[in-house]
Each structure stands twice: as structure tokens, then as C-alpha cells.
Design a protein around this motif. Structure first.
Motif, mmCIF file in Angstrom:
data_model
loop_
_atom_site.group_PDB
_atom_site.id
_atom_site.type_symbol
_atom_site.label_atom_id
_atom_site.label_comp_id
_atom_site.label_asym_id
_atom_site.label_seq_id
_atom_site.Cartn_x
_atom_site.Cartn_y
_atom_site.Cartn_z
ATOM 1 N N VAL A 29 5.408 4.188 -2.722
ATOM 2 C CA VAL A 29 4.293 4.480 -3.628
ATOM 3 C C VAL A 29 3.923 5.959 -3.547
ATOM 4 O O VAL A 29 3.696 6.617 -4.574
ATOM 5 C CB VAL A 29 3.084 3.584 -3.309
ATOM 6 C CG1 VAL A 29 1.830 4.062 -4.038
ATOM 7 C CG2 VAL A 29 3.384 2.140 -3.683
ATOM 8 N N LYS A 36 4.466 8.629 -6.539
ATOM 9 C CA LYS A 36 3.309 9.373 -7.035
ATOM 10 C C LYS A 36 3.588 10.879 -7.024
ATOM 11 O O LYS A 36 3.216 11.599 -7.950
ATOM 12 C CB LYS A 36 2.090 9.069 -6.171
ATOM 13 C CG LYS A 36 0.826 9.803 -6.628
ATOM 14 C CD LYS A 36 -0.352 9.512 -5.712
ATOM 15 C CE LYS A 36 -1.598 10.276 -6.171
ATOM 16 N NZ LYS A 36 -2.756 10.038 -5.280
ATOM 17 N N ARG A 89 0.156 -0.483 -4.327
ATOM 18 C CA ARG A 89 -0.441 0.643 -5.048
ATOM 19 C C ARG A 89 -1.946 0.448 -5.218
ATOM 20 O O ARG A 89 -2.721 1.411 -5.191
ATOM 21 C CB ARG A 89 0.247 0.808 -6.412
ATOM 22 C CG ARG A 89 -0.195 2.031 -7.181
ATOM 23 C CD ARG A 89 0.637 2.244 -8.432
ATOM 24 N NE ARG A 89 1.887 2.929 -8.145
ATOM 25 C CZ ARG A 89 3.082 2.362 -8.196
ATOM 26 N NH1 ARG A 89 3.207 1.094 -8.546
ATOM 27 N NH2 ARG A 89 4.180 3.054 -7.920
#
Length: 347
Positions: free
Chosen positions: A100, A104, A342
Motif C-alpha cells: 500500500v 501510494k 488501505r
């Protein structure tokens, strides 16, 4: 055993403010992009006892792509994540939270595959986050004969890394939720759990699951967070069943480093929480779509699933990255599968 959906329903309420480390910590830049496929490994998988599995995966990749494989071993989660964020490696094996964060930071980082559970599907693609204590100290952590998180207040604890899903995110969220209605500790946040006070007397980071486990076994901390899969090669269940609160594990006499320093020591589980399995992640900027497709086909093949140096038979007592109990294998996975993790970041 907790149900996964209820666990994430609880955890989604926690606010986690974790930041990626500086890009100056990233590994050396990838060279010969067209001819080399580099794989970044977390500290947990960088040990010598995992070399056979790493090399077998690398060999299969070389045969499939016609390119050479470079293994990048690390001693820090953040370095592995930033190496992927900065387009300095093709592949990484990382926890759900690490993915995650990598995605990102750079949307080119995509999940390639994830290992299944015994059913051969994603339905039981889980491992377990543990909070463990020295077996000799277990009564200290019980209330009315049952383990209670109330007892961790004012104790010392070892986490793995603040980028570890099962070694920090899950246990810290569980602890924060447990104390949510407590007058003294009701305002806890993630940053509070990264250092001594207000809840813990001291906080250590083991930098790997193995390191965190050793911290409780050698008396450096009272409690330690780590996961089942990263230590199963080093320990045996001597009381109870696998992944059950109250079960006792004993370090094998011939355990490899770092457990050779605590051979014969025992710990018991005071908290057990299911976690989504970790993915292999590909940086499509570096790897390219053609090799992504080739590797996804390779990893999900029967040949890969039946390779005993990759999926080590559970009863072999050999160390390995993955274990075969029934129908375990790799399957493709979409980004949406990681939504529960997330959501921990309230993104």
C-alpha cells in the motif's frame, strides 16, 4: 479465532499516521535495466536460511525471461519500500502495508501474485499476527485466568517495523482499539505506540519478525509482536494448537540465527489476529508489461506450485519462504483486495 471481517471492521476505526522514510535511504539504483531483473527482499526473507528459496525463484525467473536476476537483501523495511517507490527494482516481496505504501508513492507498483491458503484460493489466504510473552511470565498477562491486553500497560514491547503489517499495524491497531474507552489511555494514537509512554515503558523495533521474537525470548522486552510464517521454521508447538491463544512454542535446538542464541526457550501467544497474505509486487515502470505478464504466468503455474524448494513441504523441517500443507500456490490478485489494509490509513 477472530473472523477476518470483524478484525478489519475494528481496525478500520483506528487512525494511523505513518510516513514513508526519506528516499535517500533507498537502495542502490538498478543497473542494466533491460537485462537484469532485481528483486528486493525484506529483512525477514534476507537471511541465509532463505537463500535456497530465493535462488530457486530467481532461477525460474531467469529461465522464463532470459534475463539475469539480482537479489537485493535488506536490513530495513523502509529501504525495500523506497527502492520500489524510486524505480530502483523490478520486484519485491512485501507485506500488504508495504505494498500500500509502495503503491501510494508510485502507482507503477502493482500486485503480481499472492500466495493462497490451503484451499488454493484467496478465501483463506491468511497468516497470523501474534503478541507473545515468555512462557515463564504468562501469568503476569492474565486477568481471572485469561490473557488480557489490559496487562500490557506499563510493560515493554517489541514491534518489527512501523512498515510491518503484522508486526506493527495490526497489533498496534488492536491495542489502540482495546484501550479506546479507558480513561487513562483512551486518546492513544499510532505515534504513541512507537515510543515509550504513555502506554509502554519501552518500545523496541526488531527490524525483522525474527528479531522481534528474539527480543522477548532473551528478556529484552516483556511482549513482542511478530507473525507465524516468519518464525515457523525455527519453532515447534509444544502445547495447544497452531495460532491459538495460550499455545506454547519452543525454539528448536538446531534453530538458525538469530534463534540459535535462544534455543530451547519457550513463548506463549496472548493475542492472535488473522492478516491478509503478502504479495509479490512488480514495478511496471522498470519491469515492463511484457515481463509482468510472463512472470505472472510463471508464478501461477503448476510447476511453480509443485516446486518443493519454493513451496516447502510442511513436514520436511526445512526452512523456506512458503510452505505446502494442501493446495497452496500463487494466484493473481487485484489492487482492490488490499482495500481493508488501505482503509487503515483512512485514505
Amino acid at each position: 479465532m477472530k473472523k477476518l471481517n470483524s478484525v478489519f471492521a475494528i481496525l478500520a476505526s483506528a487512525t494511523l499516521l505513518l510516513s514513508a522514510c526519506s528516499s535517500s535511504q533507498a537502495g542502490a539504483e538498478k543497473t542494466e535495466v533491460d537485462d537484469v531483473i532485481s528483486i528486493v527482499w525484506y529483512p525477514n526473507e534476507s537471511g541465509n536460511d532463505m537463500k535456497t528459496s530465493r535462488d530457486e525463484i530467481g532461477k525460474a525467473i531467469e529461465e522464463t525471461t532470459g534475463k539475469s536476476v539480482e537479489h537485493k537483501l535488506t536490513t530495513d523495511y523502509a529501504i525495500a519500500i523506497e527502492t520500489m517507490v524510486n524505480d530502483n527494482a523490478d520486484l519485491a516481496y512485501m507485506g500488504a502495508q508495504g505494498y500500500v505504501q509502495a503503491n501510494k508513492g508510485n502507482e507503477a507498483n502493482k500486485p503480481l501474485v499472492v500466495s493462497t491458503g490451503p484451499s488454493g484460493t484467496l478465501d483463506d489466504a491468511l497468516y497470523y499476527s501474534w503478541l507473545a510473552v515468555d512462557v515463564e511470565d504468562q501469568e503476569t498477562f492474565k486477568v481471572n485466568g485469561e490473557f488480557s491486553l489490559d496487562t500490557v500497560a506499563e510493560k515493554s514491547i517489541s514491534f518489527v517495523s512501523n512498515s510491518s503489517t503484522s508486526g506493527f499495524v495490526i497489533p498496534s491497531s488492536t491495542i489502540i482499539d482495546h484501550f479506546a474507552n479507558n480513561k487513562k489511555y483512551g486518546e492513544l494514537n499510532t505515534e504513541d505506540l512507537m515510543e515509550g509512554g504513555p502506554l509502554f515503558s519501552q518500545v523496541l523495533f526488531g527490524n525483522s519478525h525474527q528479531g522481534s521474537a528474539v527480543n522477548v525470548l532473551n528478556g529484552s522486552t516483556d511482549v513482542a509482536a511478530f507473525c507465524d510464517t516468519c518464525v515457523e521454521s525455527y519453532v515447534d508447538v509444544v502445547e495447544g494448537e497452531e495460532n491459538e491463544v495460550g499455545s506454547v512454542y519452543k525454539v528448536k535446538k538446531d534453530a538458525a540465527e538469530p534463534f540459535n542464541r535462544v534455543a530451547g526457550k519457550e513463548f506463549t501467544l496472548m493475542e492472535v489476529t488473522p492478516v491478509l497474505n503478502a504479495p509479490f509486487v512488480a514495478n511496471t515502470n522498470v519491469l515492463g508489461q511484457e515481463d509482468f505478464d510472463k512472470l505472472q504466468t510463471l508464478f501461477t503455474s503448476d510447476e511453480f506450485a509443485d516446486n518443493e524448494e519454493i513451496f516447502v513441504p510442511k513436514d520436511s523441517n526445512a526452512a523456506g519462504l512458503f510452505f505446502k500443507t494442501e493446495e497452496e500456490r500463487f494466484v493473481p490478485v487485484e489492487d482492490a483486495w488490499f482495500t481493508p489494509v488501505r482503509n487503515l490509513f483512512n485514505e
